[in-house]
Design a protein around this motif. Sequence first.
Motif, short mmCIF file in Angstrom:
data_model
loop_
_atom_site.label_atom_id
_atom_site.label_comp_id
_atom_site.label_asym_id
_atom_site.label_seq_id
_atom_site.Cartn_x
_atom_site.Cartn_y
_atom_site.Cartn_z
N UNK A 191 15.42 -17.26 -22.13
CA UNK A 191 14.47 -18.34 -22.63
C UNK A 191 15.06 -19.70 -22.39
N UNK A 192 16.42 -19.76 -22.47
CA UNK A 192 17.04 -21.12 -22.46
C UNK A 192 17.67 -21.52 -21.04
N UNK A 193 17.36 -20.51 -19.97
CA UNK A 193 17.63 -20.76 -18.59
C UNK A 193 16.50 -20.69 -17.64
N UNK A 194 16.27 -19.53 -17.30
CA UNK A 194 14.96 -19.42 -16.31
C UNK A 194 13.69 -19.43 -16.85
N UNK A 195 13.37 -18.99 -17.99
CA UNK A 195 12.16 -18.87 -18.62
C UNK A 195 11.52 -17.56 -18.41
N UNK A 196 10.31 -17.43 -18.54
CA UNK A 196 9.59 -16.34 -18.46
C UNK A 196 8.79 -16.30 -17.22
#
Length: 235
Positions: A131-136
């Motif tokens: 959630x805090x890096x690549x995302x969904x």
Amino acid sequence: MESISIIIPTFHFASTTHKTIKACLSQTILPLELVIVDSSEDNSISDLMQYIETDIPIIYRRVAQLFPGEARNLGANISKSALLAFLDSKTIPVNNWLETNLNEMRETNADVIFGNTQYLADTSFQKNLLACSFGSKPVESTPGSLISRENFFKSGSFLEGVRTGDDMAWRDTIKNSGMTFGLPPEATLSYNELPKDFFPTLKRFFIYQLHGSRVNIQNTPKNIILSFFLIFLTI
């Protein structure tokens, strides 16, 4: 139809390397060859190669430890095809990856189609990290890229002598070179090997940032981090 060589650098990770190779051998458009460049310190990959049965030639090259960009460059030089497709040992393509990229390249007349990777998470820690890096959503990636042999060498190949950042630097070079580029319309690869604990993540982040500092990429985030450091130091 033009021939395609799939190039896979690997450093251990026999289990995911096996999955990647199986996915390559199940493509709706089969490659001319697979080029495996193995920098492992043990025999896990070389042992694996003895049990893979296929009519598609697999060129296996065992080498002293190389950084990813160096291994990709070696694979490109070994390969024989007009088109080069890049993967890594932990990124698994869907079975129509090559067909999708090739169709996109033809329809848009692009010089290169980058990878489109969906990062996956199982544990709560991985989900928070995602959630805090690549995302969904799927993200642009070097693994999964398809480019002509001519354009690859015209791009200057991958930056050597660095452990990380060579892939982003290569994409930046493509984008600033005047070559046309694109993405497949949907994710064609998946990555399910995010760290599962805090301290391995911290160690990995530190090492990647240390090596990435030597590469001319992500300059805005670097400047922000430097600014916060200088403010903290002043206080």
